[in-house]
Design an enzyme around this catalytic site. Structure first.
Site, short mmCIF file in Angstrom:
data_model
loop_
_atom_site.label_atom_id
_atom_site.label_comp_id
_atom_site.label_asym_id
_atom_site.label_seq_id
_atom_site.Cartn_x
_atom_site.Cartn_y
_atom_site.Cartn_z
N LYS A 184 -35.72 -34.84 -21.14
CA LYS A 184 -36.79 -35.75 -21.55
C LYS A 184 -36.27 -36.57 -22.72
O LYS A 184 -36.90 -36.68 -23.79
CB LYS A 184 -38.04 -34.92 -21.92
CG LYS A 184 -39.32 -35.73 -22.09
CD LYS A 184 -39.94 -36.17 -20.80
CE LYS A 184 -41.13 -37.08 -21.04
NZ LYS A 184 -41.68 -37.67 -19.83
N ASP A 207 -40.29 -34.80 -15.65
CA ASP A 207 -41.52 -35.00 -14.88
C ASP A 207 -41.19 -35.50 -13.47
O ASP A 207 -41.77 -35.04 -12.48
CB ASP A 207 -42.54 -35.92 -15.59
CG ASP A 207 -41.91 -36.94 -16.51
OD1 ASP A 207 -40.71 -36.82 -16.80
OD2 ASP A 207 -42.62 -37.87 -16.93
N ASP A 213 -37.52 -22.37 -17.73
CA ASP A 213 -38.54 -21.33 -17.56
C ASP A 213 -39.61 -21.83 -16.57
O ASP A 213 -39.97 -21.16 -15.60
CB ASP A 213 -39.17 -21.04 -18.94
CG ASP A 213 -39.97 -19.76 -18.95
OD1 ASP A 213 -40.12 -19.14 -17.89
OD2 ASP A 213 -40.46 -19.38 -20.03
#
Ligand code: NAI
Length: 334
Positions: A171, A204, A228
């Site tokens: 990100k 995303d 995770d």
């Protein structure tokens, strides 16, 4: 030859599924002397720590452990024993193969990728503080050394397994410094591996691509938190948390465990799916130098799961932990 390994039964469904895995390993004929140690929520009540020194010392001595899941209190209480264990033993690479299991109904066919999750830093350093009433900070730590190390691990794994692409997930459009450094390190390592194509994907977009076209991925390289979350998403693509194994690899030690947690809703009922821990145990024995026996376990698991009568509740069936384990044992003996 007899090997030695540490065994941590864990919390919740841990002892049930770990016991199933021990039966399966024994049936392969690979002889392991297990050193049993306790970690987790019950241990915290007894000793004031969820991860007594004896656990770390045992793994440092044997070099390898099979671990059941360990519960962690939410919003307070003791720190995650899982995170502490990975940091204390410097188990920097969390490796989670996400692969369609033939015969097991799932939304997609031909899913076959590996998540490589940085396991020692990111937002899991536990560095949090209250700045002022109503304001808190959690620090995301990214270092060049750990980012280069995990990127090298991902590219090396891709090379060993003949996988043509590594996708770095980030990100860095928002976290320009932390994710920017992680991504830059991946790019540097990619230059040493011209035979492997590096792709870059914002987290995303990656989540969307995973639920629409998961078959496009080979190796997904990402930081601790993204790994995770996307591990559970990946498990959902190929049959759920009950079937996906994992390993935590360091230079000195390796700890093998399922992706799933302690599933308190199922604990003590004999209904948990033991597949993920059985496959984690198969990875452990491959790591010890017994790839042939590990392959036999994988094939036995696939054969047992091809019959819906052996499916546990999470797979839509009625079989118990013991019934599925017995079916895997029968397949191993064939
Ligand atoms: P979870 O993975 O324990 O359970 C999520 C859902 O999946 C539940 O509905 C559960 O019944 C189901 N499930 C999980 N494993 C299954 C299995 N083998 N067979 C059938 N169904 C299964 O995740 P949750 O509920 O978020 O966490 C519970 C506890 O586990 C928490 O304290 C958490 O901190 C801990 N945890 C520990 C991990 C570890 O030790 N590596 C990893 C993830 C969570």
């Amino acid at each position: 030859m007899e090997y030695r390994a540490t065994l941590i039964p864990g919390d919740g469904i841990g002892p049930e599924v770990v016991e199933a895995a021990l039966r399966v390993v024994e049936a392969t004929g690979v002889r392991i002397e297990w050193e049993r140690v306790e970690a987790g929520a019950d241990v915290f009540v007894k000793y004031g720590t969820p991860l007594p020194d004896e656990v770390l010392n045992s793994i440092r001595t044997t070099g390898v452990a099979l671990k059941g899941p360990i519960g962690t209190p939410i919003g307070g209480g003791f720190k995650s024993a899982n995170v502490l264990l990975r940091q204390a033993l410097d188990l920097y690479a969390c490796v989670r193969p996400i692969r369609t299991i033939p015969g097991l109904p799932s939304r997609f066919e031909n899913v076959d990728f590996v998540i490589i999750r940085e396991n020692t830093e990111g937002l899991y350093t536990g560095l949090e503080h209250r700045v002022a009433p109503g304001v808190v900070e959690s620090l995301k730590v990214v270092t060049e050394a750990a980012s280069l190390r995990i990127a090298r691990y991902a590219f090396e794994l891709a090379r060993r397994q003949g996988r043509p692409t590594v996708t770095a997930v980030h990100k860095a459009n928002i976290m320009k410094l932390s994710d920017g450094l992680f991504l830059e390190c991946a790019r540097r390592v990619a230059r040493d591996h011209p035979e492997i194509e590096m792709r870059e994907l914002i987290i995303d977009n990656c989540a969307m691509q995973l639920v629409t076209h998961p078959e496009q991925f080979d190796v997904l390289l990402m930081d601790n938190l993204y790994g995770d979350i996307l591990s559970d998403l990946g498990a959902g693509l190929v049959g759920g948390l009950g079937v996906v194994p994992g390993s935590n690899i360091g230079n000195e030690c390796a700890v093998f465990e399922a992706v799933h947690g302690s599933a308190p809703d199922l604990a003590g009922k004999g209904r948990a799916n033991p597949t993920a821990v059985i496959r984690s145990a198969a990875q452990l024995i491959a790591h010890l130098g017994e790839p042939e026996a590990a392959g036999r376990i994988e094939r036995a698991v696939e054969a047992a799961l091809s019959d819906p009568a052996n499916h546990t509740g999470d797979l839509g069936g009625k079989a118990t932990t013991q019934q599925l384990t017995d079916a895997i044992l029968r397949e191993l003996e064939r």
